[in-house]
Design a protein around this motif. Structure first.
Motif, PDB file in Angstrom:
ATOM      1  N   THR A  67       3.487  -0.347 -15.404  1.00  0.00           N
ATOM      2  CA  THR A  67       3.439  -0.453 -13.941  1.00  0.00           C
ATOM      3  C   THR A  67       2.693  -1.706 -13.508  1.00  0.00           C
ATOM      4  O   THR A  67       3.148  -2.441 -12.622  1.00  0.00           O
ATOM      5  CB  THR A  67       2.769   0.792 -13.337  1.00  0.00           C
ATOM      6  N   SER A  68       1.543  -1.959 -14.118  1.00  0.00           N
ATOM      7  CA  SER A  68       0.743  -3.121 -13.728  1.00  0.00           C
ATOM      8  C   SER A  68       1.459  -4.423 -14.062  1.00  0.00           C
ATOM      9  O   SER A  68       1.374  -5.399 -13.306  1.00  0.00           O
ATOM     10  CB  SER A  68      -0.627  -3.080 -14.409  1.00  0.00           C
ATOM     11  N   MET A  69       2.203  -4.464 -15.164  1.00  0.00           N
ATOM     12  CA  MET A  69       2.916  -5.677 -15.547  1.00  0.00           C
ATOM     13  C   MET A  69       4.087  -5.947 -14.599  1.00  0.00           C
ATOM     14  O   MET A  69       4.285  -7.078 -14.141  1.00  0.00           O
ATOM     15  CB  MET A  69       3.413  -5.549 -16.991  1.00  0.00           C
ATOM     16  N   VAL A  70       4.851  -4.911 -14.282  1.00  0.00           N
ATOM     17  CA  VAL A  70       5.992  -5.077 -13.372  1.00  0.00           C
ATOM     18  C   VAL A  70       5.492  -5.423 -11.971  1.00  0.00           C
ATOM     19  O   VAL A  70       6.057  -6.289 -11.289  1.00  0.00           O
ATOM     20  CB  VAL A  70       6.853  -3.802 -13.338  1.00  0.00           C
ATOM     21  N   ALA A  71       4.417  -4.759 -11.541  1.00  0.00           N
ATOM     22  CA  ALA A  71       3.868  -5.034 -10.211  1.00  0.00           C
ATOM     23  C   ALA A  71       3.390  -6.475 -10.097  1.00  0.00           C
ATOM     24  O   ALA A  71       3.545  -7.115  -9.051  1.00  0.00           O
ATOM     25  CB  ALA A  71       2.717  -4.071  -9.916  1.00  0.00           C
ATOM     26  N   LEU A  72       2.813  -7.011 -11.168  1.00  0.00           N
ATOM     27  CA  LEU A  72       2.372  -8.399 -11.152  1.00  0.00           C
ATOM     28  C   LEU A  72       3.549  -9.344 -10.946  1.00  0.00           C
ATOM     29  O   LEU A  72       3.469 -10.309 -10.173  1.00  0.00           O
ATOM     30  CB  LEU A  72       1.652  -8.737 -12.458  1.00  0.00           C
ATOM     31  N   LEU A  73       4.665  -9.061 -11.598  1.00  0.00           N
ATOM     32  CA  LEU A  73       5.849  -9.913 -11.483  1.00  0.00           C
ATOM     33  C   LEU A  73       6.468  -9.849 -10.081  1.00  0.00           C
ATOM     34  O   LEU A  73       7.030 -10.834  -9.595  1.00  0.00           O
ATOM     35  CB  LEU A  73       6.890  -9.500 -12.528  1.00  0.00           C
ATOM     36  N   LEU A  74       6.345  -8.697  -9.430  1.00  0.00           N
ATOM     37  CA  LEU A  74       7.004  -8.496  -8.135  1.00  0.00           C
ATOM     38  C   LEU A  74       6.081  -8.660  -6.942  1.00  0.00           C
ATOM     39  O   LEU A  74       6.538  -8.620  -5.798  1.00  0.00           O
ATOM     40  CB  LEU A  74       7.615  -7.091  -8.087  1.00  0.00           C
ATOM     41  N   ALA A  75       4.780  -8.880  -7.195  1.00  0.00           N
ATOM     42  CA  ALA A  75       3.795  -8.863  -6.113  1.00  0.00           C
ATOM     43  C   ALA A  75       4.091  -9.888  -5.020  1.00  0.00           C
ATOM     44  O   ALA A  75       4.030  -9.579  -3.827  1.00  0.00           O
ATOM     45  CB  ALA A  75       2.389  -9.087  -6.679  1.00  0.00           C
TER      46      ALA A  75
END
Length: 420
Positions: A67-75
């Motif tokens: 979740t944290s990795m995907v959220a970083l990419l989409l932030a």
């Protein structure tokens, strides 16, 4: 800048501002609570997931890491959506999306891949209720008490830490872990969506001279601001602080146990971190409305550095350990507020959600990876002293980065205004 009363003194609390825009805080506060629901629910879910699927705790914890990795990419994309469409439209989509994604985690298993895939979907939903959604609406409307209003909004994570574990455990006992995820997803929608629909960002934010002046100072587009030396310094300061504070905070109990505390005593003392975080958030908000935010952020980094040094010398002193944990909590609570506030003061209001969205994504990523780094160092050196010595210079660098930001552009004299 702070308003003046009839006697020429700074006005600490602007009643007119709260009367006009205070209705936004209830949905913003609970919206921020949603941001942390899945994280604080995981602890009570681990045991039933282990029993049903035989997954290791590391495998289960890989879900939030995804979740944290995907959220970083989409932030950044989520933040740009807020800047373009406005926080209200994004929140009206995000709240039901997040509730549905949280409920869908109940369908996970028996393959670990399904667990990870559902957490990746949750990350997409999370971007639609990210802190930048709620803080953007508040920052657009509050000027004189912006720091305090942001602090109240960001306190939603404290509500999640206090309520969600108990709620999750209660639902598990009644309906099992699958029913618990469905229940939390449903409650997220039922409680928060009506508040968002009826109260959140329905009014038009005012146009302020300070924001117009800031637009003259920072006329560049979002990409240029994103790559500006000032934003890079802010990001470095915030990320380094987050990495050190999260690694220390999560491992506070084992650090104290290594110092000779029993498990119960260590847990009781470490609980002061949570209390300090709530107090620090509000106190930090009040300070941000009175003094330059870079000094608040720098003070937080110095305070965390001091806490690490105290941890190194606790020598089974309950008083020293309590001071260290409380200090760490106070600084952690104020630091996130300070980063949000500094973003509103140093960069164009038009790009706030995108810029702070990226910062939030970075902080979320460090929260996911910090425990892994800390425990890897423990495996290498066999103790937590190496971690404490490592984070001391990190906090020092962080404080320098915050101090280097300089004065707010909107406090400069007109003759000093120069395009970036």
């Amino acid at each position: 800048m702070s308003a003046m009363n009839s006697d020429g003194k700074k006005q600490i609390f602007d009643r007119q501002e709260w009367r006009c825009y205070g209705g936004n805080l209830a949905p913003a506060l609970l919206g921020m609570t949603l941001v942390a629901v899945h994280a604080y629910a995981l602890g009570v879910m681990i045991e039933p997931l282990e029993q049903e699927f035989g997954w290791s705790r590391a495998e289960i914890s890989a879900g939030p890491l995804v979740t944290s990795m995907v959220a970083l990419l989409l932030a950044v994309f989520g933040g740009r959506a807020v800047d373009h469409f406005g926080p209200r439209k994004v929140a009206l989509i995000g709240v039901p999306f997040y509730g549905a994604a949280l409920a869908l985690i109940s369908t996970a298993g028996p393959s670990l891949v399904s667990w990870l895939a559902l957490y990746a979907l949750l990350a997409v939903a999370l971007i639609c209720i990210y802190p930048s959604v709620w803080t953007a609406a508040v920052a657009q409307r509050f000027e004189k008490n912006r720091g305090l209003a942001l602090a109240v909004t960001l306190s939603g994570t404290g509500i999640a830490s206090a309520v969600v574990p108990y709620l999750g455990a209660t639902l598990i006992e009644a309906y099992g872990w699958r029913g618990a995820y469905i229940g939390m997803g449903g409650l997220s929608f039922i409680i928060v969506f009506p508040l968002v629909f009826f109260l959140f960002a329905r009014d038009t934010p005012p146009e302020r001279p300070a924001d117009q002046k800031l637009a003259k100072v920072r006329p560049a587009g979002m990409t240029r601001e994103l790559l500006s030396p000032k934003f890079i310094r802010l990001a470095i300061g915030g990320v380094i602080y987050s990495l050190g504070a999260t690694g220390l905070g999560i491992n506070a109990v084992p650090v104290l146990m290594e110092e000779g505390f029993t498990l119960i005593a260590a847990a009781e003392v470490a609980g002061l971190i949570g209390i300090g975080t709530i107090i620090g958030r509000i106190v930090g908000g009040l300070l941000l409305d009175r003094i330059d935010g870079r000094f608040v952020a720098m003070g937080c980094a110095v305070g965390a550095l001091s806490a690490a040094m105290i941890f190194l010398a606790t020598d089974q002193s309950t008083l020293a350990a309590s001071i260290a944990c409380l200090m760490l909590g106070l600084t952690a609570g104020a630091e996130y507020d300070a980063c949000a506030y500094l973003t509103t003061r140093h960069f164009s209001p038009r790009h706030f959600a995108a810029l702070f969205g990226l910062l939030g994504g970075m902080f979320g990523f460090t929260s996911g990876i910090a425990p892994f780094i800390a425990n890897t160092l423990y495996e290498i050196f066999g103790n937590y002293d190496a971690i404490l010595w490592a984070i001391i210079p990190m906090f020092a660098v962080s404080s320098v980065m915050f101090l280097s930001l300089g004065r707010y552009p909107d406090t400069l004299e007109e003759s000093e205004l120069q395009p970036a």
